[in-house]
Write an enzyme that holds these catalytic residues in place. Structure first.
Site, short mmCIF file in Angstrom:
data_model
loop_
_atom_site.label_atom_id
_atom_site.label_comp_id
_atom_site.label_asym_id
_atom_site.label_seq_id
_atom_site.Cartn_x
_atom_site.Cartn_y
_atom_site.Cartn_z
N HIS A 1 -7.50 -4.80 9.97
CA HIS A 1 -7.18 -4.62 8.55
C HIS A 1 -5.90 -5.36 8.16
O HIS A 1 -5.04 -5.61 9.00
CB HIS A 1 -7.09 -3.13 8.17
CG HIS A 1 -5.92 -2.37 8.71
ND1 HIS A 1 -6.01 -1.12 9.29
CD2 HIS A 1 -4.59 -2.67 8.75
CE1 HIS A 1 -4.81 -0.70 9.64
NE2 HIS A 1 -3.93 -1.62 9.33
N ASP B 1 -7.70 -2.79 14.10
CA ASP B 1 -9.10 -2.93 13.67
C ASP B 1 -9.29 -4.13 12.72
O ASP B 1 -10.35 -4.28 12.12
CB ASP B 1 -9.59 -1.63 13.00
CG ASP B 1 -8.87 -1.31 11.69
OD1 ASP B 1 -7.95 -2.08 11.29
OD2 ASP B 1 -9.22 -0.31 11.05
N GLU C 1 -9.78 -1.71 5.20
CA GLU C 1 -10.44 -1.43 6.48
C GLU C 1 -11.71 -2.28 6.59
O GLU C 1 -12.18 -2.85 5.60
CB GLU C 1 -10.78 0.06 6.55
CG GLU C 1 -9.55 0.98 6.50
CD GLU C 1 -8.71 0.97 7.79
OE1 GLU C 1 -8.68 -0.06 8.49
OE2 GLU C 1 -8.07 2.00 8.07
N ASP D 1 0.81 -1.21 0.00
CA ASP D 1 0.00 0.00 0.00
C ASP D 1 0.85 1.26 0.00
O ASP D 1 2.07 1.21 0.14
CB ASP D 1 -0.98 0.00 1.20
CG ASP D 1 -0.35 -0.58 2.47
OD1 ASP D 1 0.90 -0.57 2.58
OD2 ASP D 1 -1.10 -1.04 3.33
C1 F6R Z 1 1.40 -1.81 6.05
C2 F6R Z 1 0.07 -2.39 6.14
C3 F6R Z 1 -0.72 -2.41 7.41
C4 F6R Z 1 0.12 -2.74 8.64
C5 F6R Z 1 -0.75 -2.68 9.90
C6 F6R Z 1 0.05 -2.96 11.15
O1 F6R Z 1 1.89 -1.96 4.74
O2 F6R Z 1 -0.40 -2.83 5.16
O3 F6R Z 1 -1.75 -3.36 7.29
O4 F6R Z 1 0.67 -4.02 8.49
O5 F6R Z 1 -1.33 -1.42 9.99
O6 F6R Z 1 0.99 -1.93 11.34
P1 F6R Z 1 2.20 -2.11 12.35
O7 F6R Z 1 3.01 -3.21 11.84
O8 F6R Z 1 2.93 -0.81 12.32
O9 F6R Z 1 1.57 -2.41 13.68
#
Ligand code: F6R
Length: 262
Positions: free
Chosen positions: A138, A136, A143, A67
């Protein structure tokens, strides 16, 4: 169901996944990795960088990030273009032209998702997709409510995700509102999924993803649809799993013909 592996530390998780990636690259030197950003995959990238320093050659490996923020200049240190260059492409010695990140520039954003899907298909698909998980539920920036069939597209971030990611910015208002993310359908096309999660804050999302009902309300529950998904968690992130003892037992009894992850 996903195979769940409980490890003692983040670095143990990094070592385990890096070893699997090394085996993949031995079989396929130009393997395609799906790259996550955020804190979670860092132990994997660190362990891989160590292996590269010890002689592992990843120069033919290709990569696709999950992303990117929409509207954040690629020169911004927290754009995922910059993060992937700093944390992955450079330390792992990948060829920059072979590492792709969705195009979050507002001009042309309507077609950016389709272009990204085309690039993934042209590369022959993703061999191993690394995933983190949001509090959440995702994965990528899909989301709650995201379609299981979704492909790369623009998604509005939830307030919770923006608050979770505010630590990378001066304050929450600086966190972009929109992202462009691989869809759940894109992620499910990868040949292998490896979802990592660490810390108590992820425990509820992990349990819902692994054991909860399949529901778009928990986008990560989509991994239950994948025939080869592995979830690597520390004790804290594993804390709310109802079948924890079974996962430990299954891992302890793992047959030698069944390699870890790959
Ligand atoms: C990042 C992504 C997100 C993260 C998620 C967890 O490329 O796609 O889904 O993996 O927000 O973030 P962290 O690892 O910072 O807790």
């Amino acid at each position: 169901m996903a195979e769940v592996i409980v490890v003692g530390s983040r670095s143990a998780a990094g070592a385990l996944v890096a070893e699997a990636i090394e085996r993949l690259v031995q079989q396929r030197p130009d393997a395609v990795l799906g790259l996550a950003t955020g804190d979670t995959p860092l132990p994997v990238y660190r362990a891989l960088a160590e292996r590269v320093r010890a002689g592992l050659d990843l120069s033919r490996v290709r990569g696709f990030a999950l992303d990117e923020y929409v509207g954040l200049p690629v020169t911004h240190p927290e754009s995922y273009h910059a993060v992937i260059a700093r944390q992955v492409t450079g330390p792992l010695g990948l060829e920059p032209a072979a590492v792709h990140v969705p195009d979050g520039r507002p001009l042309g954003i309507e077609t950016a998702g389709e272009r990204y899907e085309d690039a993934i298909l042209a590369a022959g698909g993703v061999d191993l997709q690394l995933l983190g998980i949001g509090t959440d539920g995702h994965i990528g920036f899909n989301e709650p409510g995201s379609s299981f069939a979704s492909l790369t597209r623009v998604k509005t971030l939830t307030r919770q995700t923006r608050e979770d990611n505010a630590r990378f910015f001066d304050d929450v208002e600086q966190v972009p509102v929109h992202s462009i993310t691989q869809g759940l359908g894109t992620i499910l096309r990868a040949r292998r999924l490896v979802l990592l999660a660490f810390g108590r804050g992820k425990a509820r999302a992990v349990a819902a993803a692994v054991e909860g009902p399949l529901t778009a309300s928990v986008p990560a529950s989509a991994i239950q649809l994948h025939p080869r998904a592995t979830v690597v968690v520390d004790e804290e992130a594993a804390a709310e799993l109802a079948e924890l003892e079974y996962y430990r037992d299954a891992f302890a009894q793992k047959p030698i013909w069944d390699p870890i992850i790959l």
